[in-house]
Design a protein around this motif. Structure first.
Motif: not given
Length: 646
Positions: A68-85
């Motif tokens: 499935t090619p994703i066009s450059a204009a398609s929305a990318v879901p935002a990353p979600e922070f998990i943790s810092i160690t």
């Protein structure tokens, strides 16, 4: 595209059809083999051909794996922070040693993200996407529709960071979404030594009370901070607000004054501030970030010592009834013109159900009913204001739960909320407990009622007993009284009602009726279609009978028993006839007895005679064990003879 295998003369037709479903290209392969060549499946040539055919199908299948090619204009879901160690030298502090290695984890959508980059400032981070490629995250795991990403870097200074997820092309991406709570829209990391954040020291000329610094309104205090300052060029800004959020909005900020720098390169800053309201929040920041506290409070508080105490008009919270108004008294200390006291309440169904009957209602306490001035040990003047608010009894009912809470509105915020008090609304009427059986059956001339009384609040004021043939009788200071069923010395059959009436000193009453079923008349009983005696032909007999307690005052039949006179008796309470088999004859016959008992214990017994007519000789012959023995021997001999003939 048809194809013919010349060696095997086997025609194979392969059709490839491309169908687009949800942007995925799926290959459907159909094959059809001519029926006339089916029999050749068993030949060696066919298996050679079959191997080539399977190889062809495999190649086509691999080539058809969904992409499935994703066009450059398609929305990318935002990353979600998990943790810092690790999460700091002290757990959760996010304060680290210089050059300490940190591991940061994020999660993203599994299929829609091709990479994650760490952006920011400090510790060699940058906001330039192309330059930040060196800190590209590594996908460490995937499960269902999510992927986990991880990156390591060394912290060298105060650092702010956030993540950027991209797909297909680096410019096609989305930044992490972060709430602006502590002064920045990024995550913050601090270092223990070197160029660092401000460190709070104290508030001079103020008294520390439970993490708040107390000083009367209009007093001047001195706020003190320190900072590591190896280059002697540090600056600190003090920020104030009416609440925690306003502190970071920067609406009211002041530059602190540098006082001195010691031999350890630690510079002390101070600021003289005059309090203008009963509560103020503050924190400080430098070029290297906001101050970092090691407890749950992220800002400091200046207060004039405002507080309040609540109380109810009843000493015992469990004594409120359905006729009592609930009155809350509040005593406020050091209240200002910006403080408005409120009461809120709601009503729940009962103690076992949290179904809301009436949701939270807020009521202002209004003006104080009294005011005074006190002087404490530090010579601070304390204002004391007393308020009162009432929830009227028409807002709730018996057994319902009323939750009551007091709080203060300071400008736009709500503070000092007290824990909700749960008040169970009791029945204001007295309680009558009867230990005698209600609606019971009697055949005597009287009965005793045993009882007790109670009330939620106060005392029982009056209690009387009246009945059909019992005059009004005082019940106080006794635990039982007698109810008579006599009229002019004669027992009166029927239902007698004893009425108990009790008052408490709330002038509330309760009435309880106790029922007595009096019956001295025996039930009716009879045998049907019989004379004085009846013959049981061959010992078998069926008897028909009837019984009832049909008097106007009758209480009903409780039990009926039929005794056959030969030692056998049966329960016939639910029957109208019964059959019996006698085993012998008796010269005078058998006396059959029907016994009927009603609910009050009255008994009626009737009897008649049954003559058993059994042929004794026939009975004895048929039942002689010797005859049975000879029959078995004869049968055995017959079987033996028949087998010998064969």
């Amino acid at each position: 595209m048809p194809r013919t295998d010349q060696n095997n003369n086997l025609n194979i037709f392969i059709k490839i059809k491309w169908i687009t479903i949800d942007q995925h290209q799926i290959v459907f392969i159909y094959s059809k083999i001519k029926e006339e060549h089916i029999k050749k499946f068993q030949t060696r040539e066919f298996f050679k051909m079959k191997s080539r055919f399977i190889l062809l199908i495999t190649i086509l299948f691999i080539g058809s794996i969904p992409f499935t090619p994703i066009s450059a204009a398609s929305a990318v879901p935002a990353p979600e922070f998990i943790s810092i160690t690790p999460d700091g030298n002290t757990a959760g502090s996010l304060i680290f040693d210089v050059n300490e290695t940190l591991t940061i984890q994020y999660k993203t959508d599994r299929l829609s993200v091709d990479g994650v980059i760490l952006l920011g400032s400090g510790s060699n981070l940058t906001e330039n996407i192309n330059d930040a490629r060196a800190l590209n995250f590594t996908r460490v795991s995937s499960f269902q529709d999510k992927s986990t990403w991880e990156v390591e870097f060394d912290i060298t200074s105060y650092t702010k960071f956030h993540a950027y997820a991209w797909s297909v092309d680096l410019v096609n991406g989305t930044y992490e979404e972060i709430d602006n709570f502590d002064g920045t829209d990024m995550h913050q990391l601090w270092i223990e030594k070197g160029l660092s954040f401000p460190v709070f020291s104290t508030v001079e000329d103020a008294e520390l009370r439970s993490a708040e610094y107390y000083t009367p309104i209009g007093s001047q205090v001195t706020i003190v901070y320190t900072v590591d300052d190896p280059y002697d060029n540090a600056t600190i800004t003090l920020s104030f607000g009416d609440n925690r959020t306003e502190v970071y909005d920067g609406a009211k900020q002041f530059s602190m004054v540098k006082i001195n720098r010691d031999t350890n390169n630690v510079t002390t800053f101070k600021y003289n501030y005059t309090t203008i309201q009963r509560i103020e929040f503050f924190a400080a920041f430098s070029d290297y970030g906001w101050e970092r506290k090691l407890n749950s409070e992220d800002v400091h508080i200046l207060t004039n010592g405002f507080s309040f105490e609540k109380a109810f008009d009843l000493d015992n919270i469990n004594q409120y009834t359905d006729i009592d108004d609930i009155t809350m008294n509040v005593t406020a200390y050091n209240q200002t013109v910006d403080d408005d006291l409120y009461l809120r309440y709601r009503v729940l169904e009962n103690a076992t159900s949290d179904v809301i009957i009436a949701n939270w209602t807020e009521v202002s306490f209004g003006a104080a009913i009294s005011s005074s001035l006190q002087n404490d040990t530090n010579n601070y003047n304390t204002t004391v204001d007393v308020y009162q608010q009432t929830i009227t009894s028409d807002k709730f009912d018996t057994e319902q739960i009323v939750e009551v809470q007091a709080f203060v509105v300071f400008k736009t915020g709500t503070y000092n909320e007290s824990a909700p008090v749960r008040i169970e609304i009791k029945d204001s009427r007295p309680t009558i407990s009867i230990f005698s059986l209600n609606d019971s059956y009697y055949r005597g001339n009287s009965s005793v009622i045993e009882y007790s009384f109670s009330t939620v609040r106060g005392d029982i004021k009056n209690a009387t007993l009246t009945a059909n043939y019992t005059s009004s009788t005082n019940m106080l200071n006794f635990d039982n009284r007698t109810v008579s069923f006599l009229d002019n010395g004669e027992i009166v059959n029927g239902v007698h009602i004893a009425t108990i009436l009790v008052f408490n000193d709330l002038n509330r009453s309760r009435t309880e009726n106790v029922f007595f079923n009096v019956d001295t008349i025996s039930p009716e009983a009879s045998f049907l279609d019989t004379s004085d005696s009846k013959t049981a032909k061959d010992g078998s007999v069926t008897v028909f009978f009837d019984f009832e307690d049909s008097e106007l005052t009758g209480t009903g039949v409780k039990f009926a028993e039929l005794d056959w006179g030969d030692g056998i008796a049966i329960n016939v309470t639910e029957l109208t006839n019964a059959t019996h088999q006698y085993r012998k004859n008796v010269a005078d016959g058998f006396d059959v007895t029907l016994k009927v008992i009603d609910m009050a214990g009255n008994v009626n017994t009737i009897t008649f005679t049954i003559i058993s007519d059994i042929d004794v000789n026939t009975s004895e012959t048929s039942e002689t064990p010797l005859n049975i023995t000879f029959m078995m021997i004869s049968l055995a001999l017959t079987v033996f003879v028949l087998r010998r003939r064969k």
